[in-house]
Design a protein around this motif. Structure first.
Motif, short mmCIF file in Angstrom:
data_model
loop_
_atom_site.label_atom_id
_atom_site.label_comp_id
_atom_site.label_asym_id
_atom_site.label_seq_id
_atom_site.Cartn_x
_atom_site.Cartn_y
_atom_site.Cartn_z
N ASP A 101 0.81 -1.09 -0.10
CA ASP A 101 -0.03 0.10 0.16
C ASP A 101 0.87 1.11 0.01
O ASP A 101 0.45 2.30 0.29
N THR A 102 2.20 1.17 -0.48
CA THR A 102 3.08 2.42 -0.39
C THR A 102 3.82 2.38 -1.65
O THR A 102 4.47 1.55 -1.97
N PHE A 103 4.07 3.65 -1.98
CA PHE A 103 5.12 3.86 -3.22
C PHE A 103 5.57 5.26 -3.02
O PHE A 103 5.16 6.05 -2.36
N VAL A 104 6.88 5.26 -3.61
CA VAL A 104 7.69 6.55 -3.82
C VAL A 104 7.69 6.95 -5.20
O VAL A 104 7.99 6.20 -6.13
N PHE A 105 7.34 8.12 -5.38
CA PHE A 105 7.83 8.68 -6.80
C PHE A 105 8.54 10.16 -6.59
O PHE A 105 8.68 10.83 -5.68
N ALA A 106 9.20 10.48 -7.86
CA ALA A 106 9.85 11.70 -7.77
C ALA A 106 9.61 12.34 -9.24
O ALA A 106 9.66 11.56 -10.29
N LEU A 107 9.15 13.46 -9.50
CA LEU A 107 9.19 14.29 -10.56
C LEU A 107 10.66 15.13 -10.89
O LEU A 107 11.18 15.51 -9.79
N LYS A 108 11.06 15.25 -12.13
CA LYS A 108 12.06 15.99 -12.35
C LYS A 108 12.33 17.32 -11.44
O LYS A 108 11.40 17.95 -11.65
N GLY A 109 13.26 17.51 -10.81
CA GLY A 109 13.38 18.71 -10.13
C GLY A 109 12.75 19.06 -8.74
O GLY A 109 12.60 19.89 -8.23
N MET A 110 11.75 17.79 -8.32
CA MET A 110 11.31 17.88 -7.21
C MET A 110 11.85 16.51 -6.08
O MET A 110 12.43 15.61 -6.76
N PRO A 111 11.49 17.02 -4.87
CA PRO A 111 11.86 15.90 -3.94
C PRO A 111 11.28 14.79 -4.10
O PRO A 111 10.15 14.54 -4.58
N GLU A 112 11.66 13.54 -3.62
CA GLU A 112 10.76 12.19 -3.57
C GLU A 112 9.70 12.49 -2.86
O GLU A 112 9.84 12.90 -1.56
N ILE A 113 8.67 11.57 -3.25
CA ILE A 113 7.32 11.84 -2.30
C ILE A 113 6.96 10.43 -1.81
O ILE A 113 6.93 9.54 -3.13
N ILE A 114 6.78 10.02 -0.64
CA ILE A 114 6.08 8.65 -0.29
C ILE A 114 4.72 8.70 -0.04
O ILE A 114 4.40 9.61 0.82
N LEU A 115 3.75 8.00 -0.83
CA LEU A 115 2.63 8.14 -0.61
C LEU A 115 2.12 6.45 -0.04
O LEU A 115 2.66 5.55 -0.54
N LYS A 116 1.29 6.42 0.95
CA LYS A 116 0.56 5.23 1.29
C LYS A 116 -0.82 5.33 1.55
O LYS A 116 -1.38 6.38 1.79
N LYS A 117 -1.44 4.37 1.19
CA LYS A 117 -3.02 4.15 1.04
C LYS A 117 -3.48 4.17 2.68
O LYS A 117 -3.03 3.33 3.40
N LYS A 118 -4.14 5.31 2.91
CA LYS A 118 -4.54 5.35 4.45
C LYS A 118 -5.96 4.89 4.56
O LYS A 118 -6.33 4.52 5.60
N GLU A 119 -6.93 5.00 3.53
CA GLU A 119 -8.09 4.56 3.67
C GLU A 119 -9.05 4.21 2.20
O GLU A 119 -8.49 4.66 1.28
N ALA A 120 -9.36 3.15 2.28
CA ALA A 120 -10.32 2.51 1.16
C ALA A 120 -11.66 2.29 1.30
O ALA A 120 -12.06 1.52 2.49
N ILE A 121 -12.63 3.20 0.85
CA ILE A 121 -14.14 2.68 0.99
C ILE A 121 -14.63 2.31 -0.39
O ILE A 121 -15.06 3.41 -0.91
N ALA A 122 -15.03 0.85 -0.47
CA ALA A 122 -15.34 0.73 -1.79
C ALA A 122 -16.69 0.79 -1.94
O ALA A 122 -17.56 0.95 -0.99
N PRO A 123 -17.29 1.29 -3.40
CA PRO A 123 -16.33 1.60 -4.51
C PRO A 123 -16.18 2.91 -4.46
O PRO A 123 -15.94 3.63 -5.62
N ASN A 124 -16.37 3.99 -3.34
CA ASN A 124 -16.61 5.32 -3.78
C ASN A 124 -15.11 6.14 -3.30
O ASN A 124 -15.18 7.38 -3.67
N LYS A 125 -14.33 5.61 -2.61
CA LYS A 125 -13.19 6.57 -2.11
C LYS A 125 -11.86 5.98 -1.77
O LYS A 125 -11.77 4.68 -1.16
N ILE A 126 -10.71 6.50 -2.24
CA ILE A 126 -9.27 6.00 -1.97
C ILE A 126 -8.74 7.28 -1.49
O ILE A 126 -8.62 8.37 -1.93
N VAL A 127 -7.90 7.26 -0.33
CA VAL A 127 -7.16 8.31 0.34
C VAL A 127 -5.80 7.74 0.42
O VAL A 127 -5.42 6.77 0.98
#
Length: 131
Positions: free
Chosen positions: A44-70
């Motif tokens: 439930d976690t990934f890291v990404f970076a765009l050129k010229g920006m710092p790395e950002i780590i995102l983690k799935k915090k909430e999932a309410i099927a089928p209406n919401k992903i946080v």
């Protein structure tokens, strides 16, 4: 700071769209062309970076099927969330709007508003062709 993407229509049921966004590996397909790094760190976690920006780590915090992903920041100095609101239009169509919400000082908010707005717009724009 609260930023919203345009609402996009996806020719898939809300449940299919929810399942696509629930799998963090799929976010690689949605990333802008200027991505310099994307790595899945866990189920439930990934890291990404765009050129010229710092790395950002995102983690799935909430999932309410089928209406919401946080997804939320996982570590780092900035606290923010990226929410995908999914609405069922009919049995074979859904709509998605992404919302970025973060608490930043005015200087930081001014610096990141443009890049973050473009980023969430790109994610939303890429969704219909990838789900």
């Amino acid at each position: 700071m609260n930023l919203e993407s345009p609402t996009v229509t996806i020719k898939k049921p809300a449940q299919d769209t929810f399942e696509f966004l629930s799998n963090v590996k799929n976010f690689e397909q949605l990333m802008p062309e200027n991505i310099s790094k994307f790595e899945v760190l866990g189920e439930d976690t990934f890291v990404f970076a765009l050129k010229g920006m710092p790395e950002i780590i995102l983690k799935k915090k909430e999932a309410i099927a089928p209406n919401k992903i946080v997804l939320g920041a996982a570590g780092g100095k900035l606290d923010f969330s990226l929410t995908g609101d999914i609405k069922s239009v009919d049995d074979s169509t859904s709509e998605v709007q992404l919302t970025f919400n973060g608490d930043f000082n005015p200087m930081m908010a001014m610096m990141i508003k443009g890049p973050i707005s473009k980023f969430i717009e790109t994610l939303a724009t890429n969704l219909p062709s990838k789900v």
